[in-house]
Design a protein around this motif. Structure first.
Motif, PDB file in Angstrom:
ATOM      1  N   ASP A  23       0.800  -1.223   0.000  1.00 26.62           N
ATOM      2  CA  ASP A  23       0.000   0.000   0.000  1.00 26.62           C
ATOM      3  C   ASP A  23       0.838   1.281   0.000  1.00 26.62           C
ATOM      4  O   ASP A  23       0.319   2.366  -0.258  1.00 26.62           O
ATOM      5  N   VAL A  24       2.143   1.181   0.234  1.00 24.33           N
ATOM      6  CA  VAL A  24       3.027   2.347   0.294  1.00 24.33           C
ATOM      7  C   VAL A  24       3.833   2.531  -0.986  1.00 24.33           C
ATOM      8  O   VAL A  24       3.969   3.641  -1.492  1.00 24.33           O
ATOM      9  N   ALA A  25       4.400   1.435  -1.494  1.00 25.52           N
ATOM     10  CA  ALA A  25       5.349   1.548  -2.601  1.00 25.52           C
ATOM     11  C   ALA A  25       5.273   0.346  -3.532  1.00 25.52           C
ATOM     12  O   ALA A  25       4.816  -0.731  -3.154  1.00 25.52           O
ATOM     13  N   VAL A  26       5.765   0.575  -4.737  1.00 24.73           N
ATOM     14  CA  VAL A  26       5.929  -0.484  -5.723  1.00 24.73           C
ATOM     15  C   VAL A  26       7.385  -0.432  -6.158  1.00 24.73           C
ATOM     16  O   VAL A  26       7.933   0.648  -6.399  1.00 24.73           O
ATOM     17  N   ALA A  27       8.015  -1.594  -6.242  1.00 23.59           N
ATOM     18  CA  ALA A  27       9.407  -1.675  -6.678  1.00 23.59           C
ATOM     19  C   ALA A  27       9.470  -2.593  -7.891  1.00 23.59           C
ATOM     20  O   ALA A  27       8.853  -3.657  -7.906  1.00 23.59           O
ATOM     21  N   PHE A  28      10.217  -2.156  -8.905  1.00 24.16           N
ATOM     22  CA  PHE A  28      10.306  -2.932 -10.151  1.00 24.16           C
ATOM     23  C   PHE A  28      11.671  -2.699 -10.783  1.00 24.16           C
ATOM     24  O   PHE A  28      12.365  -1.720 -10.474  1.00 24.16           O
ATOM     25  N   LEU A  29      12.061  -3.614 -11.657  1.00 22.78           N
ATOM     26  CA  LEU A  29      13.343  -3.487 -12.330  1.00 22.78           C
ATOM     27  C   LEU A  29      13.338  -2.287 -13.263  1.00 22.78           C
ATOM     28  O   LEU A  29      12.356  -2.044 -13.971  1.00 22.78           O
ATOM     29  N   ASP A  30      14.436  -1.550 -13.272  1.00 24.47           N
ATOM     30  CA  ASP A  30      14.613  -0.451 -14.215  1.00 24.47           C
ATOM     31  C   ASP A  30      14.758  -1.065 -15.603  1.00 24.47           C
ATOM     32  O   ASP A  30      15.504  -2.031 -15.788  1.00 24.47           O
ATOM     33  N   ALA A  31      14.043  -0.531 -16.571  1.00 27.96           N
ATOM     34  CA  ALA A  31      14.094  -1.055 -17.942  1.00 27.96           C
ATOM     35  C   ALA A  31      15.441  -0.778 -18.603  1.00 27.96           C
ATOM     36  O   ALA A  31      15.809  -1.454 -19.556  1.00 27.96           O
ATOM     37  N   ARG A  32      16.174   0.213 -18.103  1.00 26.39           N
ATOM     38  CA  ARG A  32      17.506   0.553 -18.615  1.00 26.39           C
ATOM     39  C   ARG A  32      18.484   0.561 -17.434  1.00 26.39           C
ATOM     40  O   ARG A  32      18.928   1.603 -16.989  1.00 26.39           O
ATOM     41  N   PRO A  33      18.803  -0.624 -16.912  1.00 24.51           N
ATOM     42  CA  PRO A  33      19.581  -0.690 -15.676  1.00 24.51           C
ATOM     43  C   PRO A  33      21.034  -0.247 -15.825  1.00 24.51           C
ATOM     44  O   PRO A  33      21.648  -0.439 -16.869  1.00 24.51           O
ATOM     45  N   VAL A  34      21.557   0.342 -14.755  1.00 22.09           N
ATOM     46  CA  VAL A  34      22.994   0.603 -14.680  1.00 22.09           C
ATOM     47  C   VAL A  34      23.705  -0.745 -14.648  1.00 22.09           C
ATOM     48  O   VAL A  34      24.639  -0.995 -15.399  1.00 22.09           O
ATOM     49  N   PHE A  35      23.257  -1.625 -13.754  1.00 20.14           N
ATOM     50  CA  PHE A  35      23.696  -3.021 -13.688  1.00 20.14           C
ATOM     51  C   PHE A  35      22.443  -3.868 -13.540  1.00 20.14           C
ATOM     52  O   PHE A  35      21.433  -3.405 -13.003  1.00 20.14           O
ATOM     53  N   LYS A  36      22.501  -5.094 -13.989  1.00 20.29           N
ATOM     54  CA  LYS A  36      21.346  -5.982 -13.892  1.00 20.29           C
ATOM     55  C   LYS A  36      20.955  -6.147 -12.426  1.00 20.29           C
ATOM     56  O   LYS A  36      21.801  -6.321 -11.565  1.00 20.29           O
ATOM     57  N   GLY A  37      19.653  -6.039 -12.180  1.00 14.45           N
ATOM     58  CA  GLY A  37      19.135  -6.068 -10.816  1.00 14.45           C
ATOM     59  C   GLY A  37      18.858  -4.675 -10.269  1.00 14.45           C
ATOM     60  O   GLY A  37      18.416  -4.537  -9.131  1.00 14.45           O
ATOM     61  N   HIS A  38      19.062  -3.642 -11.065  1.00 14.80           N
ATOM     62  CA  HIS A  38      18.791  -2.238 -10.702  1.00 14.80           C
ATOM     63  C   HIS A  38      17.276  -2.086 -10.510  1.00 14.80           C
ATOM     64  O   HIS A  38      16.503  -2.339 -11.415  1.00 14.80           O
ATOM     65  N   VAL A  39      16.872  -1.695  -9.326  1.00 14.68           N
ATOM     66  CA  VAL A  39      15.461  -1.590  -8.950  1.00 14.68           C
ATOM     67  C   VAL A  39      15.086  -0.122  -8.757  1.00 14.68           C
ATOM     68  O   VAL A  39      15.878   0.667  -8.243  1.00 14.68           O
TER      69      VAL A  39
END
Length: 135
Positions: A23-39
């Motif tokens: 209910d506070v936040a949503v976290a997802f992978l960045d579509a253009r990551p600095v490094f893989k796993g960038h959230v």
């Protein structure tokens, strides 16, 4: 105000590799990551900048948990946690970057080279590792 890209992801109207959602936040992978796993961690409610966020504590508790999960789930040496307000803010919706780091990974200062996932499946595997570490 028209919905932004992150509001569309929060509403489930745009696909994303969601790592966590409450209910506070949503976290997802960045579509253009600095490094893989960038959230990216975004507040569920639309706010543009940190100054606009009414209740900072619960949101940053999610950012803190995500930093731990990225380190644990990806066996990273640490994380780089950052946010822009207006200048260099590519989407006008508050978002915090949680980037996995390793020694000698090449990241220097504020130059953020970007990479890509090899496939949708690879991105999904990174999201799953981090989500599992969240518990």
């Amino acid at each position: 105000m028209s919905p932004d890209l992150f509001c569309e992801i929060v509403a489930g109207e745009r696909p994303a590799h969601v790592v966590s959602s409450d209910d506070v936040a949503v976290a997802f992978l960045d579509a253009r990551p600095v490094f893989k796993g960038h959230v990216l961690v975004v507040p569920r409610a639309h706010v543009e900048t940190l100054a606009d966020l009414a209740d900072v504590g619960p949101f940053f508790a999610r950012v803190q948990a995500m930093a731990r999960a990225v380190e644990e789930g990806l066996k990273a040496g640490g994380t780089f946690v950052a946010m822009n307000n207006r200048v260099s803010q590519s989407v006008p919706h508050l978002h915090v970057h949680v980037v996995p780091r390793t020694k000698k990974d090449g990241l220097r200062g504020f130059f953020w080279p970007r990479t890509k996932y090899d496939s949708d499946e690879e991105a999904a595997s990174y999201a799953a590792l981090i989500a599992e570490a969240l518990g």
